[in-house]
Design a protein around this motif. Structure first.
Motif, PDB file in Angstrom:
ATOM      1  N   PHE A 129       1.806   5.167   1.367  1.00 32.38           N
ATOM      2  CA  PHE A 129       0.808   4.148   1.702  1.00 32.38           C
ATOM      3  C   PHE A 129       0.203   3.562   0.423  1.00 32.38           C
ATOM      4  CE2 PHE A 129      -3.645   3.089   2.616  1.00 32.38           C
ATOM      5  CZ  PHE A 129      -3.480   2.164   3.631  1.00 32.38           C
ATOM      6  N   ILE A 130      -0.180   4.402  -0.512  1.00 34.00           N
ATOM      7  CA  ILE A 130      -0.806   3.947  -1.760  1.00 34.00           C
ATOM      8  C   ILE A 130       0.164   3.121  -2.594  1.00 34.00           C
ATOM      9  CG2 ILE A 130      -1.697   4.738  -4.008  1.00 34.00           C
ATOM     10  CD1 ILE A 130      -3.021   7.072  -2.424  1.00 34.00           C
ATOM     11  N   ILE A 131       1.404   3.587  -2.715  1.00 39.61           N
ATOM     12  CA  ILE A 131       2.365   2.852  -3.546  1.00 39.61           C
ATOM     13  C   ILE A 131       2.674   1.484  -2.940  1.00 39.61           C
ATOM     14  CG2 ILE A 131       4.486   3.811  -2.575  1.00 39.61           C
ATOM     15  CD1 ILE A 131       5.672   3.792  -5.367  1.00 39.61           C
ATOM     16  N   ILE A 132       2.760   1.410  -1.627  1.00 35.25           N
ATOM     17  CA  ILE A 132       3.052   0.125  -0.990  1.00 35.25           C
ATOM     18  C   ILE A 132       1.871  -0.827  -1.157  1.00 35.25           C
ATOM     19  CG2 ILE A 132       3.475  -1.003   1.228  1.00 35.25           C
ATOM     20  CD1 ILE A 132       5.074   1.579   1.950  1.00 35.25           C
ATOM     21  N   ALA A 133       0.681  -0.355  -0.856  1.00 32.98           N
ATOM     22  CA  ALA A 133      -0.507  -1.213  -0.956  1.00 32.98           C
ATOM     23  C   ALA A 133      -0.724  -1.714  -2.385  1.00 32.98           C
ATOM     24  CB  ALA A 133      -1.739  -0.467  -0.457  1.00 32.98           C
ATOM     25  N   THR A 134      -0.629  -0.819  -3.360  1.00 32.76           N
ATOM     26  CA  THR A 134      -0.859  -1.246  -4.750  1.00 32.76           C
ATOM     27  C   THR A 134       0.263  -2.154  -5.243  1.00 32.76           C
ATOM     28  OG1 THR A 134       0.135   0.786  -5.634  1.00 32.76           O
ATOM     29  CG2 THR A 134      -2.260   0.746  -5.383  1.00 32.76           C
ATOM     30  N   SER A 135       1.484  -1.883  -4.830  1.00 38.55           N
ATOM     31  CA  SER A 135       2.602  -2.723  -5.269  1.00 38.55           C
ATOM     32  C   SER A 135       2.497  -4.133  -4.706  1.00 38.55           C
ATOM     33  CB  SER A 135       3.932  -2.088  -4.849  1.00 38.55           C
ATOM     34  OG  SER A 135       4.113  -0.855  -5.494  1.00 38.55           O
ATOM     35  N   ILE A 136       2.098  -4.248  -3.450  1.00 36.38           N
ATOM     36  CA  ILE A 136       1.939  -5.582  -2.846  1.00 36.38           C
ATOM     37  C   ILE A 136       0.738  -6.290  -3.471  1.00 36.38           C
ATOM     38  CG2 ILE A 136       1.374  -6.818  -0.720  1.00 36.38           C
ATOM     39  CD1 ILE A 136       2.992  -4.605   0.751  1.00 36.38           C
ATOM     40  N   ALA A 137      -0.370  -5.587  -3.612  1.00 33.10           N
ATOM     41  CA  ALA A 137      -1.581  -6.204  -4.160  1.00 33.10           C
ATOM     42  C   ALA A 137      -1.378  -6.673  -5.600  1.00 33.10           C
ATOM     43  CB  ALA A 137      -2.755  -5.232  -4.077  1.00 33.10           C
ATOM     44  N   LEU A 138      -0.690  -5.871  -6.397  1.00 37.48           N
ATOM     45  CA  LEU A 138      -0.495  -6.204  -7.809  1.00 37.48           C
ATOM     46  C   LEU A 138       0.814  -6.930  -8.072  1.00 37.48           C
ATOM     47  CD1 LEU A 138      -1.721  -2.805  -9.314  1.00 37.48           C
ATOM     48  CD2 LEU A 138      -3.022  -4.947  -9.078  1.00 37.48           C
ATOM     49  N   ASN A 139       1.626  -7.078  -7.025  1.00 38.14           N
ATOM     50  CA  ASN A 139       2.951  -7.691  -7.133  1.00 38.14           C
ATOM     51  C   ASN A 139       3.797  -7.030  -8.222  1.00 38.14           C
ATOM     52  OD1 ASN A 139       4.882  -9.438  -6.138  1.00 38.14           O
ATOM     53  ND2 ASN A 139       4.383 -11.032  -7.631  1.00 38.14           N
ATOM     54  N   ILE A 141       5.705  -2.945  -8.897  1.00 37.32           N
ATOM     55  CA  ILE A 141       5.910  -1.574  -8.438  1.00 37.32           C
ATOM     56  C   ILE A 141       5.732  -0.618  -9.623  1.00 37.32           C
ATOM     57  CG2 ILE A 141       8.409  -1.530  -8.784  1.00 37.32           C
ATOM     58  CD1 ILE A 141       8.458   0.009  -6.055  1.00 37.32           C
ATOM     59  N   HIS A 142       5.087   0.477  -9.373  1.00 39.92           N
ATOM     60  CA  HIS A 142       4.851   1.471 -10.417  1.00 39.92           C
ATOM     61  C   HIS A 142       5.821   2.628 -10.211  1.00 39.92           C
ATOM     62  CE1 HIS A 142       1.274  -0.537 -11.895  1.00 39.92           C
ATOM     63  NE2 HIS A 142       1.016  -0.806 -10.632  1.00 39.92           N
ATOM     64  N   TYR A 143       6.731   2.773 -11.150  1.00 44.15           N
ATOM     65  CA  TYR A 143       7.782   3.776 -10.994  1.00 44.15           C
ATOM     66  C   TYR A 143       7.248   5.199 -11.063  1.00 44.15           C
ATOM     67  CZ  TYR A 143      11.295   0.229 -10.670  1.00 44.15           C
ATOM     68  OH  TYR A 143      12.038  -0.824 -10.219  1.00 44.15           O
ATOM     69  N   ILE A 144       6.168   5.411 -11.782  1.00 41.76           N
ATOM     70  CA  ILE A 144       5.569   6.748 -11.813  1.00 41.76           C
ATOM     71  C   ILE A 144       5.083   7.124 -10.412  1.00 41.76           C
ATOM     72  CG2 ILE A 144       3.677   8.152 -12.744  1.00 41.76           C
ATOM     73  CD1 ILE A 144       5.854   7.524 -14.810  1.00 41.76           C
ATOM     74  N   LEU A 145       4.407   6.169  -9.738  1.00 42.61           N
ATOM     75  CA  LEU A 145       3.978   6.421  -8.360  1.00 42.61           C
ATOM     76  C   LEU A 145       5.176   6.642  -7.445  1.00 42.61           C
ATOM     77  CD1 LEU A 145       1.073   3.837  -7.827  1.00 42.61           C
ATOM     78  CD2 LEU A 145       0.882   6.317  -8.073  1.00 42.61           C
ATOM     79  N   MET A 146       6.260   5.893  -7.692  1.00 46.41           N
ATOM     80  CA  MET A 146       7.460   6.051  -6.876  1.00 46.41           C
ATOM     81  C   MET A 146       8.045   7.454  -7.052  1.00 46.41           C
ATOM     82  SD  MET A 146      10.937   3.792  -6.879  1.00 46.41           S
ATOM     83  CE  MET A 146      10.476   2.501  -5.739  1.00 46.41           C
ATOM     84  N   ILE A 147       8.054   7.953  -8.268  1.00 47.17           N
ATOM     85  CA  ILE A 147       8.596   9.291  -8.528  1.00 47.17           C
ATOM     86  C   ILE A 147       7.692  10.361  -7.901  1.00 47.17           C
ATOM     87  CG2 ILE A 147       9.049  10.984 -10.367  1.00 47.17           C
ATOM     88  CD1 ILE A 147      10.112   8.554 -12.023  1.00 47.17           C
ATOM     89  N   ILE A 148       6.382  10.212  -8.038  1.00 49.61           N
ATOM     90  CA  ILE A 148       5.453  11.170  -7.422  1.00 49.61           C
ATOM     91  C   ILE A 148       5.647  11.188  -5.912  1.00 49.61           C
ATOM     92  CG2 ILE A 148       3.002  11.628  -6.937  1.00 49.61           C
ATOM     93  CD1 ILE A 148       2.436  10.560  -9.811  1.00 49.61           C
ATOM     94  N   THR A 149       5.759  10.004  -5.320  1.00 49.13           N
ATOM     95  CA  THR A 149       5.983   9.906  -3.877  1.00 49.13           C
ATOM     96  C   THR A 149       7.307  10.553  -3.493  1.00 49.13           C
ATOM     97  OG1 THR A 149       4.698   7.870  -3.801  1.00 49.13           O
ATOM     98  CG2 THR A 149       6.153   8.301  -1.937  1.00 49.13           C
TER      99      THR A 149
END
Length: 185
Positions: A129-139, A141-149
């Motif tokens: 949820f956090i990675i999707i919301a932040t990625s859409i809001a900031l346009n 994607i954060h790969y560190i968040l993707m790896i943690i997820t």
């Protein structure tokens, strides 16, 4: 009051399909994502708080979770036009395969569909949820968040497999391997 948690879960399924139709509208997409996340928390909270839990409600919640997080992952990959590195793509496929294995195991062993509401599953859902919301809001994607997820999703999926393989009696609300008692074994 007794049907409100089920209605909230059903609403999450509808929100999931609305997310697909709002791919070109970031504000609306984030709003739907936020409402879906709130509904995921609210249905279980209301069911437990007012003692209106039911087998149908647990199944509907699992189905709504499946739709919501599948669509959310699709939205992330589509919206962000993520060019997945082969290793990450294979990792996502492995996690999906474990989740499908868990669903089939639940179906054949316990004669029902569903997923366990473990702390790990809830944390990996929150991370997604956090990675999707932040990625859409900031346009972006954060790969560190993707790896943690990915790590959370892998560990929670494997934990669910172990729980399902060792449980003799199905209980959707098992919190973790550490909380399993003799009544499940």
């Amino acid at each position: 009051m007794k049907y409100i948690p089920n209605l909230i879960s059903f609403l999450r399924i509808i929100l999931s399909f609305l997310m697909i139709s709002s791919l070109k509208k970031p504000f609306f997409l984030i709003t739907l994502l936020f409402l879906g996340g709130i509904s995921d928390v609210a249905d279980g909270y209301i069911a437990r708080s007012f003692n209106v839990k039911s087998k149908l409600g647990a199944k509907l919640d699992s189905l709504a979770d499946f739709f919501f997080f599948s669509v959310s992952l699709f939205v992330l990959l589509y919206k962000m036009k993520v060019k997945l590195d082969n290793y990450i793509f294979i990792w996502i496929i492995i996690i999906a395969a474990i989740k499908v294995f868990n669903l089939l195991l639940t179906l054949f062993k316990f004669k029902q569909l569903g997923s366990l509401h473990t702390i790990g599953n809830k944390l990996s859902g929150l991370a997604l949820f956090i990675i999707i919301a932040t990625s859409i809001a900031l346009n972006n994607i954060h790969y560190i968040l993707m790896i943690i997820t990915g790590v959370l999703a892998t560990l929670s999926s494997l934990e669910e497999s172990i729980l399902l393989l060792t449980m003799k009696k199905y209980s959707v609300n098992v919190k973790s391997i550490l909380s399993v008692t003799d009544k499940y074994l």
